[in-house]
Design a protein around this motif. Structure first.
Motif, PDB file in Angstrom:
ATOM      1  N   UNK A  34       0.821  -1.221   0.000  1.00  0.00           N
ATOM      2  CA  UNK A  34       0.000   0.000   0.000  1.00  0.00           C
ATOM      3  C   UNK A  34       0.853   1.268   0.000  1.00  0.00           C
ATOM      4  N   UNK A  35       2.009   1.219   0.667  1.00  0.00           N
ATOM      5  CA  UNK A  35       2.873   2.407   0.766  1.00  0.00           C
ATOM      6  C   UNK A  35       4.328   1.991   0.534  1.00  0.00           C
ATOM      7  N   UNK A  36       4.687   1.630  -0.701  1.00  0.00           N
ATOM      8  CA  UNK A  36       6.004   1.033  -0.955  1.00  0.00           C
ATOM      9  C   UNK A  36       7.193   1.956  -0.725  1.00  0.00           C
ATOM     10  N   UNK A  37       6.971   3.278  -0.706  1.00  0.00           N
ATOM     11  CA  UNK A  37       8.097   4.214  -0.566  1.00  0.00           C
ATOM     12  C   UNK A  37       8.217   4.791   0.844  1.00  0.00           C
ATOM     13  N   UNK A  38       7.492   4.226   1.786  1.00  0.00           N
ATOM     14  CA  UNK A  38       7.424   4.813   3.130  1.00  0.00           C
ATOM     15  C   UNK A  38       8.683   4.579   3.963  1.00  0.00           C
ATOM     16  N   UNK A  39       9.574   3.676   3.521  1.00  0.00           N
ATOM     17  CA  UNK A  39      10.739   3.322   4.344  1.00  0.00           C
ATOM     18  C   UNK A  39      12.052   3.613   3.630  1.00  0.00           C
ATOM     19  N   UNK A  40      12.063   4.644   2.785  1.00  0.00           N
ATOM     20  CA  UNK A  40      13.269   4.914   2.007  1.00  0.00           C
ATOM     21  C   UNK A  40      14.455   5.350   2.869  1.00  0.00           C
ATOM     22  N   UNK A  41      14.187   5.916   4.013  1.00  0.00           N
ATOM     23  CA  UNK A  41      15.297   6.300   4.886  1.00  0.00           C
ATOM     24  C   UNK A  41      16.056   5.080   5.391  1.00  0.00           C
ATOM     25  N   UNK A  78      14.024 -13.377 -14.677  1.00  0.00           N
ATOM     26  CA  UNK A  78      13.260 -12.228 -15.128  1.00  0.00           C
ATOM     27  C   UNK A  78      12.568 -11.599 -13.923  1.00  0.00           C
ATOM     28  N   UNK A  79      11.563 -12.298 -13.336  1.00  0.00           N
ATOM     29  CA  UNK A  79      10.806 -11.754 -12.214  1.00  0.00           C
ATOM     30  C   UNK A  79      11.672 -11.527 -10.972  1.00  0.00           C
ATOM     31  N   UNK A  80      12.521 -12.497 -10.652  1.00  0.00           N
ATOM     32  CA  UNK A  80      13.317 -12.373  -9.434  1.00  0.00           C
ATOM     33  C   UNK A  80      14.279 -11.195  -9.536  1.00  0.00           C
ATOM     34  N   UNK A  81      14.948 -11.086 -10.666  1.00  0.00           N
ATOM     35  CA  UNK A  81      15.889  -9.979 -10.839  1.00  0.00           C
ATOM     36  C   UNK A  81      15.180  -8.631 -10.787  1.00  0.00           C
ATOM     37  N   UNK A  82      14.121  -8.469 -11.577  1.00  0.00           N
ATOM     38  CA  UNK A  82      13.451  -7.176 -11.643  1.00  0.00           C
ATOM     39  C   UNK A  82      12.752  -6.825 -10.337  1.00  0.00           C
ATOM     40  N   UNK A  83      12.058  -7.799  -9.743  1.00  0.00           N
ATOM     41  CA  UNK A  83      11.344  -7.505  -8.492  1.00  0.00           C
ATOM     42  C   UNK A  83      12.323  -7.158  -7.372  1.00  0.00           C
ATOM     43  N   UNK A  84      13.470  -7.815  -7.343  1.00  0.00           N
ATOM     44  CA  UNK A  84      14.471  -7.522  -6.315  1.00  0.00           C
ATOM     45  C   UNK A  84      15.033  -6.118  -6.473  1.00  0.00           C
ATOM     46  N   UNK A  85      15.318  -5.744  -7.710  1.00  0.00           N
ATOM     47  CA  UNK A  85      15.838  -4.398  -7.957  1.00  0.00           C
ATOM     48  C   UNK A  85      14.800  -3.329  -7.623  1.00  0.00           C
ATOM     49  N   UNK A  86      13.556  -3.549  -8.039  1.00  0.00           N
ATOM     50  CA  UNK A  86      12.509  -2.569  -7.744  1.00  0.00           C
ATOM     51  C   UNK A  86      12.301  -2.451  -6.239  1.00  0.00           C
ATOM     52  N   UNK A  93      14.417  -3.042  -3.813  1.00  0.00           N
ATOM     53  CA  UNK A  93      15.559  -2.343  -3.215  1.00  0.00           C
ATOM     54  C   UNK A  93      15.453  -0.839  -3.452  1.00  0.00           C
ATOM     55  N   UNK A  94      15.087  -0.460  -4.663  1.00  0.00           N
ATOM     56  CA  UNK A  94      14.958   0.962  -4.984  1.00  0.00           C
ATOM     57  C   UNK A  94      13.804   1.595  -4.222  1.00  0.00           C
ATOM     58  N   UNK A  95      12.705   0.859  -4.042  1.00  0.00           N
ATOM     59  CA  UNK A  95      11.595   1.376  -3.240  1.00  0.00           C
ATOM     60  C   UNK A  95      12.040   1.706  -1.820  1.00  0.00           C
ATOM     61  N   UNK A  96      13.019   0.953  -1.324  1.00  0.00           N
ATOM     62  CA  UNK A  96      13.533   1.164   0.035  1.00  0.00           C
ATOM     63  C   UNK A  96      14.726   2.113   0.076  1.00  0.00           C
ATOM     64  N   UNK A  97      15.045   2.723  -1.058  1.00  0.00           N
ATOM     65  CA  UNK A  97      16.125   3.700  -1.091  1.00  0.00           C
ATOM     66  C   UNK A  97      17.511   3.104  -1.214  1.00  0.00           C
ATOM     67  N   UNK A  98      17.622   1.815  -1.496  1.00  0.00           N
ATOM     68  CA  UNK A  98      18.920   1.156  -1.604  1.00  0.00           C
ATOM     69  C   UNK A  98      19.500   1.226  -3.010  1.00  0.00           C
TER      70      UNK A  98
END
Length: 320
Positions: free
Chosen positions: A25-32, A48-56, A58-63
């Motif tokens: 619901x709030x994927x960008x709430x923990x970027x800090x 395909x899915x594992x690579x892309x979902x993992x990268x997305x 991580x980026x949602x969390x600011x990594x």
């Protein structure tokens, strides 16, 4: 959380699912949490899915997310201990892993079963070396015997789409031209057994039972039609034999999930982890039909692994 390899690493499943829903619901709430943190995603196999979902995730969390494709982006790695390295392997995992660990805060590893030795695969030789030598939290992005991020996403998908309090969930073996690993069915069975509000049934031909510890407590029904009767969710998947390790014992197309098979169910939703061999595992009509969940199921891969990353980052911030 120091590692995520099996359902036992996630703790209370009800809490984990609620947390995943909040992350969704709030994927960008923990970027800090992820600011100035790096995750290295090590792939020994295609994805395909594992690579892309993992990268997305991580980026949602600011990594920062770095992908390393072994044998393509790096030296060819030796994985066995005690060998004389006089062949085509240039570097040993024993050195490569601590180097990778020195460059990041979290490591994700994807390494399939080789089907050369059941003992080697089921000891999780490669994954355990990352845990032992990296000094970092390790996420299994699919190992020789488990795919926990997929099973977590599967359970989240079931929770989102169930129409009864305790759905009947059936995993059915289906034919495939190649010998596929047992990682997905192993994890799916483990997570369904652990889920408090699921009636889980496994159906497969003789010779395709999963490992004994996985089969413990599982309702097994050899008759596919009987297994599918009244099902609310049908998860089709192929895997090679455990008993006759890595072998294909059958390509019986009568196990392919088509509209007739789905007519035996309680208007069930269809699930598969993808990629899928159309008209081998499942017919076009079923996978393209209104009850197919394969796309939302794949989309949930972001939120299952993001929940795991979030927990690891929270522990790192607390110095655990």
């Amino acid at each position: 959380m120091k590692q995520f390899l099996t359902v036992g690493d996630i703790g209370d499943l009800g809490k984990a699912i609620e947390e995943a829903k909040q992350v969704k619901a709030t994927p960008f709430a923990w970027q800090e949490l992820g600011r100035n943190k790096t995750i290295i995603l090590v792939f020994f196999n295609s994805s395909l899915r594992t690579r892309l979902s993992s990268q997305v995730a991580a980026q949602n969390l600011g990594m920062h997310a770095i992908v390393l494709n072994i044998d393509k982006d790096s030296w060819k790695l030796e994985t066995e201990m005690g060998v004389v390295m006089d062949g085509d392997k240039t570097e040993h995992l024993r050195e490569a892993i601590p180097v990778i660990g020195s460059y990041c805060d979290i490591i994700g590893v994807r390494s399939f079963a080789r089907y050369e030795s059941r003992e080697f695969d089921y000891q999780e030789t490669i994954l355990k070396q990352f845990i032992e030598y990296s000094g970092r939290p390790v996420i299994s992005l699919e190992s020789a015997t488990r795919h926990p991020c997929q099973a977590f996403a599967d359970l989240l998908t079931i929770e989102e789409h169930k129409t009864v309090a305790r759905p009947k969930v059936v995993m059915t073996w289906a034919p495939h031209p190649k010998a596929l690993p047992q990682a997905v069915p192993n994890s799916f069975a483990e997570w369904m057994k652990a889920a408090p509000d699921v009636d889980f049934v496994l159906t497969c031909p003789e010779g395709y039972d999963l490992a004994p510890d996985i089969m413990e407590g599982v309702t097994l029904e050899r008759d596919q039609k009987k297994a599918l009767e009244g099902a609310d969710f049908v998860y089709a998947k192929n895997w090679a034999s455990y008993e006759h390790y890595g072998q294909i014992l059958s390509k019986d197309r009568s196990w392919t999930v088509d509209t007739e098979h789905m007519s035996w169910t309680n208007n069930a939703k269809f699930m598969h982890c993808l990629p899928v061999r159309r008209n081998m595992i499942v017919s076009d009509e079923v996978i393209d039909g209104p009850n197919s969940l394969v796309i939302p199921e794949a989309a949930n891969r972001v939120f299952s692994i993001q929940t795991v990353m979030k927990r690891m980052l929270e522990d790192l911030s607390r110095g655990k």
